[in-house]
Every structure is written in structure tokens, then in C-alpha cells.
Design an enzyme around this catalytic site. Structure first.
Site, mmCIF file in Angstrom:
data_model
loop_
_atom_site.group_PDB
_atom_site.id
_atom_site.type_symbol
_atom_site.label_atom_id
_atom_site.label_comp_id
_atom_site.label_asym_id
_atom_site.label_seq_id
_atom_site.Cartn_x
_atom_site.Cartn_y
_atom_site.Cartn_z
ATOM 1 N N PHE A 112 -3.651 3.438 -6.544
ATOM 2 C CA PHE A 112 -3.945 2.498 -5.456
ATOM 3 C C PHE A 112 -4.977 3.026 -4.457
ATOM 4 C CE2 PHE A 112 -0.178 4.931 -4.083
ATOM 5 C CZ PHE A 112 -0.617 5.427 -2.854
ATOM 6 N N ARG A 160 8.102 8.450 13.148
ATOM 7 C CA ARG A 160 8.287 7.932 11.778
ATOM 8 C C ARG A 160 9.467 6.972 11.712
ATOM 9 N NH1 ARG A 160 4.720 8.887 7.472
ATOM 10 N NH2 ARG A 160 6.483 9.088 6.081
ATOM 11 N N GLU A 181 -4.498 15.710 11.345
ATOM 12 C CA GLU A 181 -4.988 14.349 11.558
ATOM 13 C C GLU A 181 -5.602 14.187 12.948
ATOM 14 O OE1 GLU A 181 -1.919 12.162 8.459
ATOM 15 O OE2 GLU A 181 -1.395 12.222 10.581
ATOM 16 N N ARG A 233 7.693 -1.776 11.228
ATOM 17 C CA ARG A 233 7.470 -2.430 9.932
ATOM 18 C C ARG A 233 8.566 -3.443 9.618
ATOM 19 N NH1 ARG A 233 5.886 3.289 7.468
ATOM 20 N NH2 ARG A 233 3.628 3.221 7.770
ATOM 21 N N THR A 266 7.971 3.138 4.550
ATOM 22 C CA THR A 266 6.646 2.732 4.093
ATOM 23 C C THR A 266 6.681 1.339 3.477
ATOM 24 O OG1 THR A 266 6.042 5.030 3.698
ATOM 25 C CG2 THR A 266 4.717 3.368 2.581
ATOM 26 N N ASN A 298 1.155 -2.731 5.682
ATOM 27 C CA ASN A 298 2.321 -2.201 6.404
ATOM 28 C C ASN A 298 1.998 -1.715 7.816
ATOM 29 O OD1 ASN A 298 1.135 0.262 5.848
ATOM 30 N ND2 ASN A 298 2.885 1.099 4.725
ATOM 31 N N HIS A 353 0.233 3.819 10.280
ATOM 32 C CA HIS A 353 0.359 5.136 9.651
ATOM 33 C C HIS A 353 0.917 6.082 10.702
ATOM 34 C CE1 HIS A 353 -0.732 8.962 7.750
ATOM 35 N NE2 HIS A 353 -1.121 9.318 8.958
ATOM 36 N N LYS A 379 -3.294 0.072 11.510
ATOM 37 C CA LYS A 379 -4.232 -0.265 10.447
ATOM 38 C C LYS A 379 -4.913 -1.609 10.726
ATOM 39 C CE LYS A 379 -1.534 2.303 7.021
ATOM 40 N NZ LYS A 379 -0.760 2.191 5.768
ATOM 41 N N TYR A 428 -6.953 10.321 3.782
ATOM 42 C CA TYR A 428 -5.991 10.027 2.717
ATOM 43 C C TYR A 428 -6.206 10.893 1.468
ATOM 44 C CZ TYR A 428 -4.288 5.937 5.263
ATOM 45 O OH TYR A 428 -3.722 5.103 6.202
#
Length: 169
Positions: free
Chosen positions: A77, A105, A146, A122, A111, A132, A135, A29, A69
Site C-alpha cells: 500500500f 496514541r 519525526e 478515529r 489504526t 484514518n 498519524h 492527514k 513513511y
């Protein structure tokens, strides 16, 4: 009997080497890009044994991010997420390898950074859930969707990596 075992092993080896391994979508991100963490994150996936199959740094725009998203569109949010994700470039990647979705993951961590174990991306690099860093696809189906959204046909490469024999039996 011995020849049949050799043939069976050779056939299995050919199948493993020529079958398409699972793929996952990982995105760094804007906070991760701006903090200069692209190389450190790529290094972790490479050290684990995954193969980088596609990579691009881009600023996709609001509509693209809203599509990515879409499952979160009803959350309070969501507008802030889209605004933030549109605030700078992202690094979109496809990683290939056995169990790349679930292992990817786990490598990213929870998250919420406060729930992420030390040693995860993270857990090591972020504090706030709104920043964070990355993704990762949450299922094989999500990864496929995706990857199609972020990469055009022909942009995801397929090749035999030189270390494949040192990663897989």
C-alpha cells in the site's frame, strides 16, 4: 527537619517545572484537514492537558513523505499512501506532556477505524483505514526522529504553560 522537607519539596518542584517533558509528533492527514477537523483534534489534546509546542500546515512533497513513511516502503500500500498523503495539506504538530506518546496514541485510537473505540479521534471521525485522519508517533524514539524531520531547529517552543500546576502535581 521541617526546613529540610520544605527544601526537598521546593527542589522537586523546581526539577518538575524545569525538566523537559516528553514530546510526541501528531499529524492530521489530508482527509482531516479537508474535513475541517484541525480545531476539534487540537481541542482534544488541549483538554487532556497537553501543551502545543509546534504547529504548521504544509504540503511537504513526495520525498519528505517517503522519508517519513520509510518503515512502510516494502508494503504493497506504500505507493498509494504516499500519493494520498501528497494530495493535500497536512497539519504537523508537536505536543508536550508526561506520557504524551502513549496517551496520544490512545487518544487517536486503533489504526483501523473499525477497531477504534468511540471517544477516540478515529472512533468518532472516520470509517476507512485509508482515510484514518491522523498519524501519531509510536515511541519516544520515533517521536524524536519525526519531530526533527518535520520541524527545523528553533521551531519547537519550550515554555511554561499557565495551567501546568492544574495538570501536574
Amino acid at each position: 527537619m521541617k526546613q529540610m522537607q520544605i527544601a526537598r519539596k521546593a527542589s522537586f518542584k523546581w526539577l518538575v517545572e524545569n525538566s523537559k517533558r516528553e514530546q510526541t509528533f501528531i499529524m492530521i492527514k489530508p482527509d482531516g484537514v479537508q474535513r475541517g477537523l484541525i480545531g476539534k483534534i487540537i481541542q482534544r489534546f488541549e483538554k487532556r492537558g497537553f501543551k502545543l509546542s509546534a504547529l504548521k500546515v504544509c504540503q511537504p512533497g513526495k520525498a519528505h513523505l517517503e522519508e517519513h513513511y520509510a518503515d512502510l516502503s516494502k508494503k504493497g500500500f506504500f505507493p498509494g499512501l504516499i500519493e494520498y498523503m501528497n494530495s493535500g495539506p497536512v497539519c504537523a504538530m508537536v505536543w508536550s506532556g508526561d506520557h504524551s506518546v502513549t496517551i496520544g496514541r490512545k487518544m487517536l485510537g486503533a489504526t483501523k477505524p473499525e477497531d477504534s473505540a468511540p471517544g477516540t479521534i478515529r472512533g468518532d471521525f472516520c470509517i476507512d483505514v485509508g482515510r484514518n485522519i491522523c498519524h501519531g508517533s509510536d515511541s519516544v524514539e520515533s517521536a524524536q526522529k519525526e519531530i526533527k524531520l518535520w520541524f527545523k531547529e528553533g521551531e519547537v517552543t519550550s515554555y511554561k504553560h499557565h495551567s501546568q500546576g492544574w495538570v501536574y502535581e
